[in-house]
Design a protein around this motif. Sequence first.
Motif: not given
Ligand code: PLP
Length: 319
Positions: A181, A210, A237, A271
């Motif tokens: 991250w 993202e 998503r 998210s």
């Molecule tokens: N992109 C990243 C880098 C993430 O860490 C997350 C969730 O923590 C998402 C997208 C969204 O994913 P989700 O909809 O499965 O929570």
Amino acid sequence: MTVATTEPMVGVPEVEPSHKDMRRYPHGVAFMDGQYLPMSEAKVSVLDWGFLHSDATYDTVHVWEGRFFRLDLHLDRFFRGMERLRMKVPYERDEVERILSNCVALSGHKSAYVEMICTRGGSPTFSRDPRDAENRLIAFAVPFGSVANKEQLERGLHVGVSETVRIPPNSVDPTIKNYHWLDLVKGLFDAYDAGAETALIMDTNGNIAEGPGFNVFTVKNGQLKTPAFGVLPGITRQTVFDLCKEIGVAVAAADLPREELSQADEVFITSTAGGIMPVTRIDSSTVGTGKVGPVTRQLTDLYWQKHFDKGWSTPVAYL
Ligand code: PLP
């Protein structure tokens, strides 16, 4: 070594965090090394490769009003990630499901943020060979949290686009949910410096990728678009794709140039931590009318309705 069990340990609900711990940790229950613990006691060794090298995968699912949302999809992604990273835990999928449910039940939370993590662990001989490591499963349940607060959900978020480039997908596979991250955190600081509330960063081709913990969608002339390349395929998503199919709205996963973001009629982010969340300002420009748009509203309403649908949610087995 403690014998692993997926059953809740007798007496755990009585192990309340001390006053000091309550200030430091959200109330919750964790499972690690075969035991259920208050959050304040769930600690990992500094020698664990998950800590030393970000050598870990994880998934986050939420519980809303006593029901897990799309738990199967989260477990699919988690087990696939472990397999791709050549990690193994001594628990089958149904046992992991029970552990997650036990953490929520023991915490008593009706709406929770629930994480499952597999770290590489370490080896008793301090070997540098990842094949020697004993992989570790950790799970926990804490109160539900959201990327956007109530006020931001009502008026829409202010997003800053950072020039920071997401780690290339051929270096770290973004489809395996991971803790790499530093790029996202750098983007967040860039956004704060520019007066925004959260960030979007770029992919290696200069398109939008993202943000810290979320995917992004644009709406233009009734059609939706979300980046396809270099992103985590979020479960929220995926849920937007499924909802669009139900209501007959066109959605594409494709490159999203930066200009398209500012020219969109509506923008929202997705998210597990918050669901579908509106964006009404990008850098110094207003998105569309500057108000939360009708497509974002419709999808958000449907998204929350689905949390009570048996096909999309599973009840927590409270004790
Ligand atoms: N992109 C990243 C880098 C993430 O860490 C997350 C969730 O923590 C998402 C997208 C969204 O994913 P989700 O909809 O499965 O929570």
